[in-house]
Each structure stands twice: as C-alpha cells, then as structure tokens.
Design an enzyme around this catalytic site. Structure first.
Site, PDB file in Angstrom:
ATOM      1  N   GLY A  53      15.757  -2.830  -0.599  1.00 26.92           N
ATOM      2  CA  GLY A  53      14.556  -2.053  -0.934  1.00 26.92           C
ATOM      3  C   GLY A  53      14.851  -0.582  -0.786  1.00 26.92           C
ATOM      4  O   GLY A  53      15.855  -0.200  -0.166  1.00 26.92           O
ATOM      5  N   CYS A  80      21.154  -5.776   2.417  1.00 28.35           N
ATOM      6  CA  CYS A  80      20.938  -4.326   2.384  1.00 28.35           C
ATOM      7  C   CYS A  80      19.754  -3.928   3.279  1.00 28.35           C
ATOM      8  O   CYS A  80      19.848  -4.067   4.498  1.00 28.35           O
ATOM      9  CB  CYS A  80      20.761  -3.876   0.934  1.00 28.35           C
ATOM     10  N   TYR A  81      18.644  -3.522   2.714  1.00 26.82           N
ATOM     11  CA  TYR A  81      17.509  -3.166   3.579  1.00 26.82           C
ATOM     12  C   TYR A  81      17.162  -4.321   4.512  1.00 26.82           C
ATOM     13  O   TYR A  81      16.823  -4.120   5.686  1.00 26.82           O
ATOM     14  CB  TYR A  81      16.270  -2.795   2.743  1.00 26.82           C
ATOM     15  N   HIS A 167      25.613  -6.413  -2.162  1.00 22.62           N
ATOM     16  CA  HIS A 167      24.688  -7.242  -2.943  1.00 22.62           C
ATOM     17  C   HIS A 167      25.420  -8.450  -3.537  1.00 22.62           C
ATOM     18  O   HIS A 167      26.061  -8.325  -4.576  1.00 22.62           O
ATOM     19  CB  HIS A 167      24.053  -6.409  -4.057  1.00 22.62           C
ATOM     20  N   GLU A 169      24.214 -10.861  -5.072  1.00 21.98           N
ATOM     21  CA  GLU A 169      23.565 -11.321  -6.306  1.00 21.98           C
ATOM     22  C   GLU A 169      24.056 -10.590  -7.551  1.00 21.98           C
ATOM     23  O   GLU A 169      23.872 -11.053  -8.668  1.00 21.98           O
ATOM     24  CB  GLU A 169      22.042 -11.177  -6.175  1.00 21.98           C
ATOM     25  N   SER A 221       3.513 -19.754 -30.837  1.00 20.95           N
ATOM     26  CA  SER A 221       3.973 -18.561 -31.538  1.00 20.95           C
ATOM     27  C   SER A 221       5.241 -18.813 -32.341  1.00 20.95           C
ATOM     28  O   SER A 221       5.650 -17.996 -33.138  1.00 20.95           O
ATOM     29  CB  SER A 221       4.283 -17.471 -30.511  1.00 20.95           C
ATOM     30  N   GLY A 222       5.872 -19.964 -32.102  1.00 22.44           N
ATOM     31  CA  GLY A 222       7.173 -20.166 -32.721  1.00 22.44           C
ATOM     32  C   GLY A 222       8.285 -19.828 -31.747  1.00 22.44           C
ATOM     33  O   GLY A 222       9.443 -20.123 -31.988  1.00 22.44           O
ATOM     34  N   GLY A 223       7.931 -19.203 -30.630  1.00 24.13           N
ATOM     35  CA  GLY A 223       8.931 -18.849 -29.619  1.00 24.13           C
ATOM     36  C   GLY A 223       9.197 -20.015 -28.680  1.00 24.13           C
ATOM     37  O   GLY A 223       8.526 -21.045 -28.721  1.00 24.13           O
ATOM     38  N   VAL A 224      10.198 -19.822 -27.824  1.00 23.61           N
ATOM     39  CA  VAL A 224      10.632 -20.891 -26.926  1.00 23.61           C
ATOM     40  C   VAL A 224       9.545 -21.246 -25.897  1.00 23.61           C
ATOM     41  O   VAL A 224       9.221 -22.410 -25.688  1.00 23.61           O
ATOM     42  CB  VAL A 224      11.907 -20.453 -26.159  1.00 23.61           C
ATOM     43  N   ASP A 225       8.976 -20.207 -25.280  1.00 26.02           N
ATOM     44  CA  ASP A 225       8.065 -20.469 -24.159  1.00 26.02           C
ATOM     45  C   ASP A 225       6.830 -21.264 -24.585  1.00 26.02           C
ATOM     46  O   ASP A 225       6.457 -22.242 -23.943  1.00 26.02           O
ATOM     47  CB  ASP A 225       7.633 -19.152 -23.497  1.00 26.02           C
ATOM     48  N   SER A 226       6.199 -20.841 -25.668  1.00 25.78           N
ATOM     49  CA  SER A 226       4.986 -21.559 -26.048  1.00 25.78           C
ATOM     50  C   SER A 226       5.321 -22.966 -26.542  1.00 25.78           C
ATOM     51  O   SER A 226       4.549 -23.902 -26.346  1.00 25.78           O
ATOM     52  CB  SER A 226       4.171 -20.774 -27.074  1.00 25.78           C
ATOM     53  N   LYS A 366      13.815 -18.067 -17.607  1.00 23.52           N
ATOM     54  CA  LYS A 366      14.029 -18.405 -19.015  1.00 23.52           C
ATOM     55  C   LYS A 366      15.027 -19.560 -19.203  1.00 23.52           C
ATOM     56  O   LYS A 366      14.778 -20.475 -19.988  1.00 23.52           O
ATOM     57  CB  LYS A 366      14.549 -17.159 -19.751  1.00 23.52           C
TER      58      LYS A 366
END
Ligand code: XMP
Length: 510
Positions: A53, A80-81, A167, A169, A221-226, A366
């Site tokens: 942070g 870190c922090y 870090h 990550e 919507s045609g997208g992956v998520d929906s 995702k």
C-alpha cells in the site's frame, strides 16, 4: 474448501495477488483492511495475506489492523506494506529506507525458510519501496536480503508469520509463483481445491437458492461474460430465465447469429433477439464525433432493452455479467478505487421493472469465467472471444457509420481474424481487429486506377488494457492478410498496420 483473506491496503498489485492465489487453485477474496474483526471471523479465513500500500506505517493515520489477527493461529504473509505493518504492530521498527529500491533487484535467501524452498539462493525480485524494516519484532529472523535492503524477507516460523519486502505476485519476480505456492501448499498445507469443475455445481446451486421460483432477465451482448452468465442461469433455473439480445447491427460478421444459435439451439434459452440495426443507424446518421457515437448507442441500447423488457412484464431479478475485477475496481471489494474508464453499453436501465440485481460471476476473474463457460458446455469460439467494445464497429469506423462501411469493415475484419487463427496467434494477441479509416487513396488494380478506402489492422499485447504494446506480427502474415483484404473486399485498395502503443494511442481508433 480452504480460503485465504487478502487484506487490501491500497497497493497497485492487489488484484494481481488474488489472481495468483486463485491460479494456485486456492480460493481467496480481497477485502479492505477496514473490515471489522467480526467480519473477518465470519469469513473464517484459513490464512491471511496483507497487501502492499502507499502509506508509511509510522505516519499518523496509517492503515492499521487489530494485532489480534496475528494470534488467530493461521499463517500470515505480509507483502511490502503488509510486512512493515506486521513488524510495527508486533514490536519491531520501520524507517525511511536508506536506499530506495525500485524495480528488478537481486536478492539472496539464507536457505533456511520454507518460503524459499526450491528457489535458487540468488534470483531477481521486484522491489518497490521507500520504507524498510529497521528492527525486527521479537522472535523474527531474516531469511533474505538484497544489497540495499537487509530485511528483504523475515519470518517467525513458530507462529507462521512471514514478511516479504518484494512483490511475489509481479511477474518480474523470477520465482514469485514458487514462493506463493510454498506459502499456500508448504506452509498453509492447502491443496488445489478451487477449480471450475468443482465450482460449477456450487455456482448452479447458489443461483438456484437465491432465485427460487422467481423470474430473471438478462441482457445478452455477444460477449463472454453475459454468455457465461446466461448459460449458468439456464442450467440453474431454466425456463425462469429470459434473455434479451439487442442486435444493434454493429457486431462482427455472423456474430449475432452465432450467439443466437448457441443460446437457442444448444442451451434452449428463451432468447428474444431484437434486430435494431435500422434504429441505431438512423440515430447515427451524420454523426462523426466518437463520444457522441458512444452516447447515442448507449442510450438507444437502453431504450430498446426497456421496450422489450416491458413486453415481458415484471421480473424479480435483473442479471448482470459483472466479474470480480469490476467489483474490486469499483471500490466494493477492497481498498483500491480505480474508476473503470469504460462502461459497457447498457448501464442500468431505469425503467425496467425489477426488484434485485443478481451477478452470478461477481466472484470470478476473466480466465475463471472462461473456464466456467467451458465447464458449462459453451463452445470455445464463444468462450475465447476477445474483448469487443459495447459500441461495436461504430468506433472502428472513423467518421460517419453507414451500411456500406459496415459491410467493408466486417469483411476485412473477418479475414484478419481468420488468418490470425490459422497462424495460431488468436490467443496470443490480446485484441486484434480491423478499423476502417476515413481516408481514401489512389491505387491501381488491373489496368484501372482506383480511389478507395484504407483499412488499418490493429493487434495489441496487454494484461489490463490500460497500457498496451503493438503485437510484433510476422511479416508473412501481414502480407497474406493485406493481399486477401485488397483482393476480396470491394472498395479497399490499401492496408496499414498500426505500430503505436498505448499510451500515447488507445487500443480502439475512436
Ligand atoms: P482503449 O481504446 O480505451 O480501449 O484503449 C481499452 C479497452 O476498452 C475497450 N473499449 C470499450 N469497451 N465500451 C466498451 O464496452 C467502449 O466505449 C469502449 N471503448 C474501448 C477496448 O475494446 C479495449 O479492449
């Protein structure tokens, strides 16, 4: 299932920590350091990770936590922090670093810590700090140092408390994944329990329990998520789900038909497709300014959706394809408050009669959404669809959007995508597409002089779409795509490749 609580102190890599932990097959959530001890107990974590942070631990008002957290008997990793805070609260001391370290730094570990099992004694780590531990808290020892930072990793093995100044990550830390795995598997004793094949049944059960016998409405919507949200809800509550698919006529070649076919024929979703191309094109006539296009499309989308929703009548739930980064970035999950710069077409309709929102993907990243989609039986072509902006091809056509320009762009874009797939680059490049410049230039075809459009190809490598570099595509591929586009798409006589990174350019051309 074991779960890790990541306490967020506002560092820039915090979402990345959560992703890495999940990639290790361990379930985790990010929450602000401000949550109460009761909330932490209710979450019942099996391990804690404190993030980095921007604050300085000895400054007034610096973020603090209840020191009792260190006595819960569960392992704690402070990054870190997080490490400085652990030191500060347990009786050690921090100070402004004599040497500020930023970037790739060589570190040597002592070979005594389980955290570094299997990691070469000397390796490269990512450092980014202006404060350092000066005096260790009682019972802690040093397990790694760099030239500029003596306390690069510390621990109190007896209490399973670990602190790292670097870090793990960040991908620049050579053995970052190994170190996180050492913590999660070696020290905490967790195993790979969090997989989408094990989560799919839970997800379906949770949706069922929440929805009961009520009705759900979802905008596809045609997208992956929906699409994944629709597939999940369909498996959970079947005929109680209705999907509205507003086809604004700005989708890529065959995209609308593909989505409709998969949802209708393979998933038996009650899908209402609204072919609204004329409505959208009428509104867009004469409009050239990019932001105006976006606004018109967004507003029209909501209007069409609302009209159709009225026909369905009252529904209890409006489903949204919100995913975990949206939750965290909107400030709801953790401490970081990045405001999303892009809103998908739609937003929240005001005039739809619903009582509650349901977001069945709000815990997933995702890549997890994609895996879940595959588990649910969605085709790879849909699940691996690259991101596509809500306003669609309208912001890839410079200047006014017309039917004929849409035709040209769709064909050119389809050729580019087909060749990318044939070259095996469709999953390596993060986003790639054709844009139709508003420029015409002279060419010669056969014996004839032509005066036609120039198509621009764009392909980018990026992790988060906030910054991006242009893909180094093979010349042979560009040559083939260029030849095919000019040969097969009428009214195009020139193909350009965009070699600009973001910043200063954006990914989209408008
Ligand atoms: P830019 O062009 O801002 O794009 O570098 C970054 C990412 O955002 C997508 N994008 C949008 N998505 N509505 C959307 O839903 C929009 O208006 C919009 N503009 C850009 C873009 O495709 C890329 O993935």
């Amino acid at each position: 299932m074991k779960r890790v609580l990541i306490l967020d102190f506002g560092g820039q890599y915090n979402l990345l920590i959560a992703r890495r932990v999940r990639e290790c097959g361990v379930y985790c959530e990010i929450k602000s350091f401000r949550i109460s001890p009761e909330e932490i107990r209710a979450f019942a974590p099996d391990a804690l990770i404190f993030t980095g942070g921007p604050a300085t631990v000895f400054d007034e008002g610096a973020p603090m936590v209840d020191p009792a957290l260190f006595s819960m008997g569960i392992p704690v990793l402070g990054i870190c922090y997080g490490m400085q805070l652990m030191t500060h609260l347990l009786g050690g001391q921090c100070r402004r670093a004599v040497t500020r370290e930023y970037g790739k730094t060589e570190l040597h570990h002592t070979g005594t810590s389980r955290l570094f099992a299997g990691v070469p004694e000397t390796a490269v780590y990512w450092m980014s700090h202006g404060v350092e531990v000066e005096k260790l808290a009682p019972d802690f020892c040093i397990t790694a140092s760099s030239q500029g930072c003596r306390h690069a990793a510390i621990e109190c093995e007896g209490r399973r408390l670990y602190g790292v100044q670097f870090h793990p990550e960040v991908m620049h830390t050579e053995y970052g994944t190994q170190i996180l795995e050492n913590f999660l598997y070696g020290i905490c004793g967790f195993s790979r329990e969090w997989t989408m094949s094990s989560y799919v049944d839970t997800a379906i059960a949770e949706c069922r329990e929440k929805i009961g016998d009520k009705r759900v409405l979802l905008a596809l919507s045609g997208g992956v998520d929906s699409a994944v949200a629709a597939a999940l809800l369909q498996k959970a509550v079947g005929s109680q789900l209705t999907c509205i698919f507003v086809d604004h006529g700005l989708l890529r070649l065959n995209e609308g038909d593909d989505v409709e076919r998969v949802m209708k024929d393979e998933f038996h979703v009650d899908i209402r497709r609204i072919n609204a191309q004329d409505r959208f094109l009428d509104k867009l006539a004469g409009v050239t300014e990019p932001e105006s296009k976006r606004k018109i499309i967004g507003e029209e989308f909501i209007r069409v959706f609302e009209t159709e929703a009225k026909k369905i009548g009252k529904v209890h739930f409006l489903a949204q394809g919100t995913i975990y980064p949206d939750v965290v970035e909107s400030g709801l999950g953790g401490e970081s408050t990045v405001i999303k710069s892009h809103h998908n077409v739609g937003g929240l309709p005001e005039h739809v009669d619903f009582e509650e929102i349901i977001e069945p993907l709000r815990r997933l990243f995702k890549d997890e959404v994609r895996q879940l989609g595959l588990e649910l039986g969605l085709p790879e072509s849909l699940v691996w669809r690259q991101p596509f902006p809500g306003p669609g091809l309208a912001i890839r056509i410079i200047g006014e959007v017309t039917r004929s320009k849409l035709d040209i762009l769709r064909q050119a874009d389809a050729i580019f995508r087909e060749e990318m797939a044939l070259a095996g680059l469709d999953r390596t490049a993060n986003q790639y597409f054709a844009a139709l410049t508003n420029m015409r230039s002279v060419g010669v075809m056969g014996d004839e002089r032509t005066y036609d459009y120039a198509v621009a190809l764009r392909s980018v490598q990026t992790q988060d779409f906030m910054t991006a570099t242009w893909s180094r595509l093979p010349w042979e591929l560009l040559d083939k795509v260029s030849g095919r586009i000019v040969g097969e798409v009428p009214h195009v006589n020139r193909v350009l490749y965009d070699v600009t990174s973001k910043p200063p350019a954006t990914v989209e051309w408008e």
